[in-house]
Design a protein around this motif. Sequence first.
Motif, PDB file in Angstrom:
ATOM      1  N   PRO A  15       0.816  -1.225   0.000  1.00  0.00           N
ATOM      2  CA  PRO A  15       0.000   0.000   0.000  1.00  0.00           C
ATOM      3  C   PRO A  15       0.848   1.272   0.000  1.00  0.00           C
ATOM      4  CG  PRO A  15      -0.863  -1.581   1.581  1.00  0.00           C
ATOM      5  CD  PRO A  15       0.429  -2.152   1.076  1.00  0.00           C
ATOM      6  N   GLU A  16       1.926   1.268   0.771  1.00  0.00           N
ATOM      7  CA  GLU A  16       2.750   2.475   0.879  1.00  0.00           C
ATOM      8  C   GLU A  16       3.532   2.783  -0.394  1.00  0.00           C
ATOM      9  OE1 GLU A  16       4.909  -0.845   3.265  1.00  0.00           O
ATOM     10  OE2 GLU A  16       2.852  -0.198   2.823  1.00  0.00           O
ATOM     11  N   ASN A  17       3.535   1.844  -1.358  1.00  0.00           N
ATOM     12  CA  ASN A  17       4.194   2.082  -2.646  1.00  0.00           C
ATOM     13  C   ASN A  17       3.227   2.563  -3.717  1.00  0.00           C
ATOM     14  OD1 ASN A  17       6.149  -0.373  -1.489  1.00  0.00           O
ATOM     15  ND2 ASN A  17       7.226   1.226  -2.611  1.00  0.00           N
ATOM     16  N   ILE A  18       1.961   2.769  -3.357  1.00  0.00           N
ATOM     17  CA  ILE A  18       0.949   3.245  -4.302  1.00  0.00           C
ATOM     18  C   ILE A  18       0.695   4.727  -4.043  1.00  0.00           C
ATOM     19  CG2 ILE A  18      -1.425   3.023  -5.111  1.00  0.00           C
ATOM     20  CD1 ILE A  18      -1.342   0.098  -4.252  1.00  0.00           C
ATOM     21  N   TYR A  19       0.801   5.533  -5.097  1.00  0.00           N
ATOM     22  CA  TYR A  19       0.602   6.985  -4.991  1.00  0.00           C
ATOM     23  C   TYR A  19      -0.524   7.391  -5.930  1.00  0.00           C
ATOM     24  CZ  TYR A  19       5.064   6.788  -2.587  1.00  0.00           C
ATOM     25  OH  TYR A  19       6.067   6.479  -1.705  1.00  0.00           O
ATOM     26  N   VAL A  20      -1.648   7.760  -5.333  1.00  0.00           N
ATOM     27  CA  VAL A  20      -2.799   8.237  -6.101  1.00  0.00           C
ATOM     28  C   VAL A  20      -2.775   9.759  -6.075  1.00  0.00           C
ATOM     29  CG1 VAL A  20      -5.301   8.313  -6.282  1.00  0.00           C
ATOM     30  CG2 VAL A  20      -4.164   6.194  -5.555  1.00  0.00           C
ATOM     31  N   VAL A  21      -2.652  10.353  -7.254  1.00  0.00           N
ATOM     32  CA  VAL A  21      -2.593  11.810  -7.366  1.00  0.00           C
ATOM     33  C   VAL A  21      -3.912  12.297  -7.957  1.00  0.00           C
ATOM     34  CG1 VAL A  21      -1.382  13.771  -8.374  1.00  0.00           C
ATOM     35  CG2 VAL A  21      -0.097  11.715  -7.727  1.00  0.00           C
ATOM     36  N   ASP A  22      -4.622  13.117  -7.197  1.00  0.00           N
ATOM     37  CA  ASP A  22      -5.879  13.665  -7.702  1.00  0.00           C
ATOM     38  C   ASP A  22      -5.625  15.015  -8.355  1.00  0.00           C
ATOM     39  OD1 ASP A  22      -8.911  13.730  -7.829  1.00  0.00           O
ATOM     40  OD2 ASP A  22      -8.464  15.611  -6.797  1.00  0.00           O
ATOM     41  N   ASN A  23      -6.006  15.122  -9.622  1.00  0.00           N
ATOM     42  CA  ASN A  23      -5.760  16.330 -10.409  1.00  0.00           C
ATOM     43  C   ASN A  23      -6.882  17.343 -10.227  1.00  0.00           C
ATOM     44  OD1 ASN A  23      -3.383  16.849 -11.727  1.00  0.00           O
ATOM     45  ND2 ASN A  23      -3.852  15.646 -13.542  1.00  0.00           N
TER      46      ASN A  23
ATOM     47  N   VAL B 281      -2.239   3.479   1.549  1.00  0.00           N
ATOM     48  CA  VAL B 281      -2.108   4.080   0.220  1.00  0.00           C
ATOM     49  C   VAL B 281      -1.954   5.587   0.334  1.00  0.00           C
ATOM     50  CG1 VAL B 281      -3.264   4.470  -1.993  1.00  0.00           C
ATOM     51  CG2 VAL B 281      -3.427   2.229  -0.876  1.00  0.00           C
ATOM     52  N   ASN B 282      -1.030   6.142  -0.438  1.00  0.00           N
ATOM     53  CA  ASN B 282      -0.780   7.584  -0.415  1.00  0.00           C
ATOM     54  C   ASN B 282      -1.714   8.308  -1.383  1.00  0.00           C
ATOM     55  OD1 ASN B 282       1.987   7.573   1.144  1.00  0.00           O
ATOM     56  ND2 ASN B 282       2.172   6.000  -0.447  1.00  0.00           N
ATOM     57  N   VAL B 283      -2.453   9.286  -0.899  1.00  0.00           N
ATOM     58  CA  VAL B 283      -3.323  10.103  -1.743  1.00  0.00           C
ATOM     59  C   VAL B 283      -2.823  11.542  -1.686  1.00  0.00           C
ATOM     60  CG1 VAL B 283      -5.661  10.929  -2.186  1.00  0.00           C
ATOM     61  CG2 VAL B 283      -5.297   8.593  -1.338  1.00  0.00           C
ATOM     62  N   ILE B 284      -2.561  12.110  -2.854  1.00  0.00           N
ATOM     63  CA  ILE B 284      -2.039  13.473  -2.958  1.00  0.00           C
ATOM     64  C   ILE B 284      -3.062  14.331  -3.687  1.00  0.00           C
ATOM     65  CG2 ILE B 284      -0.152  14.909  -3.825  1.00  0.00           C
ATOM     66  CD1 ILE B 284       1.591  12.345  -3.841  1.00  0.00           C
TER      67      ILE B 284
END
Length: 290
Positions: free
Chosen positions: A55-63, A81-84
């Motif tokens: 999970p910590e290797n997944i980066y979800v970037v919301d545009n 999970v990382n959400v940016i």
Amino acid sequence: MAASAPQSTNEKSRLTHLSEKETGDLLDVVIVNYNTYDDTCKCVQHLLEQGEVRPENIYVVDNCSPDGSGELLMKTYSTGVNVILLQENRGFGAGVNVGSRAGRADNILILNPDCYPEKANIHLVLDHINQNPDVGIVGAELVNPDGSLQYSARTFYSCLDVLVRRSFLKNVFPFSLLNRSHLMQAHPRNSAFDVDWVMGTGLFVRRELFCQVGKMDEGYFLYMDDVDLCARVHRAGFRVQLMPAVKFIHDHRRQSGQIWKWTRAHSLHFQSLKLFAKRHGLPVFRRLKL
């Protein structure tokens, strides 16, 4: 002569054949969300269920999604999970770059929200990259939900290719042969093979090389940024390949496929194509060669 491939000390010390449990140390996944909450959750769920990505290797970037899906993803993945969340939408490539900067793994998987691995075989790509230091990018074979191929490995364009691809001519002989050639439909699918470019829907790239060539070109808002990245990787002396053994299901809902109706997607394609021609050239009849 091809340049020597970037390779970290950790990667050199690993066994030649990587086990599935090791992929978390070697791979970050970057997913750019824009009004695609359900698709993004499905994509992340598949990655986690298959156990090859932590999970910590997944980066979800919301545009900066106007539908609020970014905030909802933040609540859904409050841990792991990382959400940016971005404050503005500067395009797909810019989102990928933000996600890539947040990670540290040796390789990056750029993955569309509507795409996910068919089965747990991501380790095969990392094994392949580990054994072939001159390979900079590897694309997964994209398939439709019914299993049919989307032909995600392609040749560089000529102006004629663009005309054929964007019109009814792609179904008319002899232009249909040109289209078939562009999509590399006749190429055997029994092993990894060299290509001009692969779709950024499911694209693996070495982190050090990704940074070396300048990451995603943020001059492209959408479309052609994957073609541009592959072109720069070629110019840096590395190979781009497709790996048919690794299949990703791409539940593709194409916005620019309507031939007779001009859409915003067509406009973005055209703008990106002009930028690519400015960056790399676009021959009239002969395909671009790097």
